[in-house]
Design an enzyme around this catalytic site. Structure first.
Site, PDB file in Angstrom:
ATOM      1  CG  ASP A 107      -0.303   0.061   2.624  1.00  0.00           C
ATOM      2  OD1 ASP A 107       0.512  -0.648   2.783  1.00  0.00           O
ATOM      3  OD2 ASP A 107      -0.302   1.041   3.279  1.00  0.00           O
ATOM      4  CD  GLU A 108       5.390   3.167   3.031  1.00  0.00           C
ATOM      5  OE1 GLU A 108       6.230   4.002   3.404  1.00  0.00           O
ATOM      6  OE2 GLU A 108       5.274   2.178   3.714  1.00  0.00           O
TER       7      GLU A 108
END
Length: 357
Positions: A107-108
């Site tokens: 998610d990053e």
């Protein structure tokens, strides 16, 4: 001709795993929620929503501790298939704006939009549009930081969480960095932060007052990095592929392994898992074998020696060495390899349990 001013975006989804769960089951949105392992099986929190965080719950915390802090906490097991599907959607959105993407976890990621034609090259507007698309297309929120380099972009993305945007313009770097705690510097962990504090260095302004040679005396090669970061300087490029530095598997046991013999009994299964993971990674060359032990009192040690093949006898010897350092019951046992620096290695596997948003 001077190189164009770099424009880096760091995007981090807010409490990613928990956000997916709340998206798919809205009844979870109003309660303290965590994704992780069971408290009665020595589980660990992967991430939690912001309601749970008000009670002091955080990622990497033992689930049993989390329940003590928040008795009403609902802990659900991770569903990696759904999280990966959402991650793929998010990565596709990023690719609409740049090919220079460095994923840090599911998610990053860092995005280099220096040469992006979108929004007339405005990194701020690109970040705003990406966040809006993640909300509309994936159904969760993301926070973003925009800055001239990776260090500052990552700091900025955390500045207005959750669902926030922070922009650090080139002309604002000096003033922003001066007030920044040294603990925010990439690579400064708890031990280094304590050493810096002992020297009277708490902010980047304090750090900037130290000459390079003095920092090198105290911190070796890392001293040069501290010198640069204190001035907001970070030349690291956005890397679309990062070489893997190590590969390992480990297991936390529901009941402590009482002695060395019990540890040896668990070793074959761990080595089988390691061999399977190594093969899935493309059988990259490696230079060291490693064994990690965490004892019942949470102290831990790692033993390693040179090796270029998965040698069961070598791991057994390392296990003997590591266990002798504590000679007490064991709660976690791990085995791994460190990669050859000059070998052909596969891109690093994404970290499934990242910052937790």
């Amino acid at each position: 001709m001077d190189a164009p001013q770099r424009k880096i975006i760091h995007i981090d989804c807010d409490c990613f795993y928990a956000a997916i769960e709340m998206r798919d089951d809205p009844s979870l949105a109003g309660i303290p929620l965590a994704v992780g392992g069971r408290p009665d099986a020595r589980g660990v929190i992967a991430t939690c929503n912001y309601i749970a965080r008000r009670y002091g719950v955080h990622s990497a915390m033992a689930s049993a501790t989390a329940i003590k802090r928040c008795p009403t906490l609902k802990i659900i097991p991770p569903d990696m298939a759904r999280y990966r599907a959402a991650s793929q959607q998010i990565m596709e959105i990023y690719r609409d704006y740049t090919e220079l993407i460095e994923p840090l976890s599911l998610d990053e990621a860092y995005l280099d939009v220096t040469a992006s034609p979108h929004h007339k090259g405005s990194a701020t507007r690109i970040a705003e549009e990406i966040r809006a698309r993640i909300r509309a297309e994936v159904g969760i929120t993301a926070s973003a930081g925009v800055a001239p380099n990776k260090f500052l972009a990552k700091v900025a993305s955390d500045w207005n969480k959750p669902d926030g945007l922070c922009v650090i313009r080139p002309q604002d770097v000096a003033a922003f960095v001066a007030t920044l705690p040294v603990a925010k510097i990439h690579g400064v962990g708890r031990v280094t932060a304590e050493r810096l504090a002992a020297l009277g260095i708490n902010s980047c302004a304090d750090l900037a007052a130290w000459p390079l040679d003095k920092l090198a005396e105290q911190f070796g090669r890392f001293g040069e990095r501290l010198y640069q970061m204190a001035r907001g300087i970070d030349h690291r490029p956005v890397e679309t592929e990062r070489p893997r530095k190590s590969l390992s598997v480990e297991e936390t046991f529901v009941h402590d392994l009482p002695d060395l013999a019990a540890c040896h009994a668990e070793l074959p299964a761990l080595l089988t898992q390691l061999a399977e993971r190594w093969q899935r990674a493309g059988s990259p060359p490696f230079k060291q074998l490693t064994v990690k032990i965490k004892f019942a009192d949470f102290t831990q040690t790692t033993a390693e020696h040179l090796g270029h093949r998965l040698d069961a006898e070598g791991y057994a010897t390392l296990l003997d060495v590591a266990w002798a350092r504590g000679a007490r019951p064991v709660r976690l046992l791990g085995v791994g390899v460190r990669m050859s620096e000059d070998g052909q290695v596969q891109p690093e596997q994404l970290t499934l349990f990242g910052s937790g948003g």
